[in-house]
Design a protein around this motif. Structure first.
Motif, PDB file in Angstrom:
ATOM      1  N   ASP A 157       0.696  -1.083   0.100  1.00 33.70           N
ATOM      2  CA  ASP A 157      -0.034   0.033  -0.003  1.00 33.70           C
ATOM      3  C   ASP A 157       1.058   1.158   0.095  1.00 33.70           C
ATOM      4  N   LEU A 182      -0.655   8.002  11.027  1.00 29.00           N
ATOM      5  CA  LEU A 182       0.298   6.854  11.467  1.00 29.00           C
ATOM      6  C   LEU A 182       0.949   6.264  10.386  1.00 29.00           C
ATOM      7  N   LYS A 183       0.753   6.740   9.121  1.00 29.15           N
ATOM      8  CA  LYS A 183       1.812   6.351   8.011  1.00 29.15           C
ATOM      9  C   LYS A 183       3.147   7.097   7.949  1.00 29.15           C
ATOM     10  N   PRO A 208       3.824   2.882  14.764  1.00 28.94           N
ATOM     11  CA  PRO A 208       5.033   2.099  15.099  1.00 28.94           C
ATOM     12  C   PRO A 208       6.412   2.744  15.372  1.00 28.94           C
ATOM     13  N   HIS A 215       8.469 -11.297  -0.062  1.00 29.46           N
ATOM     14  CA  HIS A 215       9.333 -10.893   1.170  1.00 29.46           C
ATOM     15  C   HIS A 215      10.697 -11.940   1.620  1.00 29.46           C
ATOM     16  N   LEU A 253       0.375  -3.294  14.864  1.00 30.90           N
ATOM     17  CA  LEU A 253       0.573  -1.764  14.040  1.00 30.90           C
ATOM     18  C   LEU A 253       1.895  -1.872  13.664  1.00 30.90           C
ATOM     19  N   LYS A 254       2.967  -2.322  14.597  1.00 31.75           N
ATOM     20  CA  LYS A 254       4.357  -2.201  14.414  1.00 31.75           C
ATOM     21  C   LYS A 254       4.982  -3.179  13.125  1.00 31.75           C
ATOM     22  N   HIS A 264       4.651  -4.980   7.034  1.00 30.70           N
ATOM     23  CA  HIS A 264       3.772  -5.228   6.116  1.00 30.70           C
ATOM     24  C   HIS A 264       2.423  -6.109   6.609  1.00 30.70           C
ATOM     25  N   HIS A 309      -3.168   0.851  10.191  1.00 33.85           N
ATOM     26  CA  HIS A 309      -1.977   0.491   9.854  1.00 33.85           C
ATOM     27  C   HIS A 309      -1.475   0.930   8.608  1.00 33.85           C
ATOM     28  N   PRO A 310      -0.188   1.397   8.610  1.00 35.96           N
ATOM     29  CA  PRO A 310       0.524   2.248   7.715  1.00 35.96           C
ATOM     30  C   PRO A 310       0.543   1.363   6.485  1.00 35.96           C
ATOM     31  N   ASN A 311       0.611   0.155   6.152  1.00 32.47           N
ATOM     32  CA  ASN A 311       1.036  -0.626   4.979  1.00 32.47           C
ATOM     33  C   ASN A 311       0.181  -1.842   5.301  1.00 32.47           C
ATOM     34  N   LEU A 312      -1.213  -1.901   4.968  1.00 31.73           N
ATOM     35  CA  LEU A 312      -1.985  -2.975   4.790  1.00 31.73           C
ATOM     36  C   LEU A 312      -2.407  -3.353   3.667  1.00 31.73           C
ATOM     37  N   THR A 313      -2.451  -4.756   3.226  1.00 30.53           N
ATOM     38  CA  THR A 313      -2.862  -5.506   2.136  1.00 30.53           C
ATOM     39  C   THR A 313      -3.828  -6.067   2.422  1.00 30.53           C
TER      40      THR A 313
END
Lengths: 232, 232, 232, 232
Positions: free
Chosen positions: A27, C177-178, C216, D23, D177-178, D181, D215-219
């Motif tokens: 994202d 939060l990003k 985070p 990953h 949240l830490k 991904h 969450h800053p990077n959620l797929t």
């Protein structure tokens, strides 16, 4: 360096596609640089099926890493090949495609820095040890993106195929080492000796791809033939 | 490469301290590798004042990047110097100090990978173009952490100061290029010519630090004297 | 969360400046978002001295995180304050300043994503628990950048100072939060109880800054007064 | 948030496998946390084929995110399920498996920080809006890894299946949240309404997974049925 050895060309292509999709599925803006040529044909075939007309990958931007202009044509050999293999069948939006040209190459490193850098680059290996347009005799490790004028005396010059005085542009070693994840794909027995030379021999401008040993996050994906000469 | 030129040694030390504290002040484990010697004396003086007995930097771990063992002493020259300059006055906990030794060097790269890699490394530049223990005539760019046995024929061998047959260990070019942020500090007119050579000349094993041009995130901090020969 | 407690306002400002410079001193584009108001005055005083007319920080871009337009003025309260405190005295180039406005706020999250995201954001804490423009009664945790129309019934509405029907824009909790490294600075005994409430109490929209516990990579820098109510 | 909608369970599993392999294929330690249950069965089936006995993924470490101990058994329900689905058939080395237990849960966040943090976590969604062991009525958004004692009054308590007084442990919202991904997979029409509730409704402890919007990077990877109620 992480070396992944797959059974054959198809398995190599499948794994490479997976790695690229892993990057593309996050994202955030993802900047990719991908290679033209024969080696990635199986990768693109798989990617087109997934990416075509999908709204899920609009976050992915594509940057060329080298280009050979063609007289009297609007676009060069690399971008034309990439369009045929991937951009056109996958229906990638023009605003996500960032060509490199003889006109804009001097801005390439600055532009990439402004756009957040390349998240991943997929490259191949030349039988003579070149990568991107970093050829034996014309590569200096301290190069950023640069232009080469072909003299005709290069060991890789093929009269008839190439023209004396032609120019091409390429991202250099410094530019390529800035890519966050570098992916090198090689298949076939013909390149097995060069794979060993550049991955397990000395780092030398004689074999430009040997500098890739210095990349902080390099994944090499080989078929069994290309890996056949590597020391265990 | 980003080059920051400061007025003098004190300003160079202040800026370098700020950059290190920027890393150390994050809410995560931070792995640092820092140099012994004279160049960082002003950096450590400032850091000790801030870090001493503070609970705020317990997240920071320190790794040596080179070491010269001393006969009949438990610890080598580098770690002993670092203890004197920083670890002891700053009261760094032993469990946050990870020495490199002739015994454990072969595990250094694997250990760093397991610990999440180095977030930052602060190094100096030798008057002969060396960095860490990567000396002219004994450095190959493809080296990970390695051991060198001194023959006495090296151009940098100083009879009386050094001993033939002595060994030392150092992280090599491949290991150093994996560091996420590399910080090179140099001061003084004596090193001005070498600063130009390694930062603006060809990448060559003759001047090992020239390979740092290939690092993807290198910050160079110079005083005006050290920067005096650089091309603008 | 990492909490750094400094003796007083000056020490808090010094440490915060160091953390920001740590980010700014890297060899890549760095995107910052920084706060207006009284709390950062000591930070900007220090930064201006270092950044003013320096070529070393041309890689740093600045983005506003909130804005209150002023009738009949070209620019709003936040950007005007930032210009006075930092942009103008530090002589920051206009092309590195990216204001947020009532006109462009709907594009803010997309623009930040395209520009590679924010590397760091420095914010303060309101005495009522607000952060950025995320006020009690008008904040929902699921907000990206959004616009608020003031009704006059808000608990924080001050007749005379504020105008019913006025609008302001702010990055919301999801947007904040990003940010890769969030830096919260607070000083003074008046905010000590709210510091405890938002950092050690429940995460609730009643005190919007409590959501920052979910970030985070949050560094909180307090003077001793602001930290005086925290549980050890 | 990035939402990828796939035709069916198999396509969802294929895409999720690709993202995880992306990953895992990097040249560094990779820390993963992966879910037990029915939703990932297709993912593990594919991963086992690739990872089994391969030397290419020795860099990957696995961490449990929740656990329910079973009386008189050495290991809990989650790790036992993961062993059956993936660790045993893929022949993952014991030293790469890091179980969470009622005994070690209080160290989980510190341990993860020391190990460099989680690169990716794959989770599912409960029909009641739970994620990991973050259940309605027992979740507070400010939780790190924590222990819950079941009273029998919870809305999700099923007499006969669960036991009053039993305990379980889970990584909480702050811990999740830490993760760098976060990958949420959901399939089936039964969960379609809850997918809409947690992804497009308010962030509320009533539906714990709603916090994942922050969450800053959620797929999110859904099959068409699970996506059927989402607003376009």
């Amino acid at each position: 360096m992480k070396i992944i050895i797959e059974k054959d060309f198809e398995a190599m292509s499948e794994t490479t596609k997976n790695i690229l999709l892993g990057h593309m599925s996050q994202d955030k803006r993802v900047n990719l640089s991908i290679t033209a040529g024969n080696t990635p044909v199986g990768v693109y075939k798989r990617m087109v099926e997934i990416v075509k007309d999908s709204p899920d990958y609009a976050n992915v931007h594509y940057y060329n890493f080298d280009e050979i202009p063609v007289p009297d044509q609007a676009e060069g050999i690399t971008i034309s090949d990439l369009r045929k293999l991937y951009f056109t069948p996958a229906n990638i939006s023009e605003e996500n495609i960032h060509p490199l040209t003889v006109e804009n190459y001097a801005e390439q490193d600055k532009r990439l820095a402004l756009d957040g850098g390349l998240d991943a680059m997929m490259i191949g290996l030349g039988a003579d040890g070149h990568f991107c347009g970093n050829m034996p005799t014309t590569t200096s490790f301290e190069n950023l993106t640069y232009k080469v004028k072909v003299t005709g005396d290069e060991p890789w010059f093929v009269p008839g195929e190439m023209i004396k005085g032609m120019e091409f542009v390429t991202m250099g070693p410094v530019s390529v080492l800035k890519v966050k994840h570098l992916i090198l794909i090689v298949n076939g027995a013909k390149k097995a000796e060069m794979v060993k030379t550049v991955l397990q021999g000395p780092v030398t401008e004689e074999f430009p791809a040997s500098v890739l040993q210095l990349h902080p996050n390099l994944t090499v994906i080989l078929d069994e033939e290309a890996a056949s000469r590597l020391d265990k």
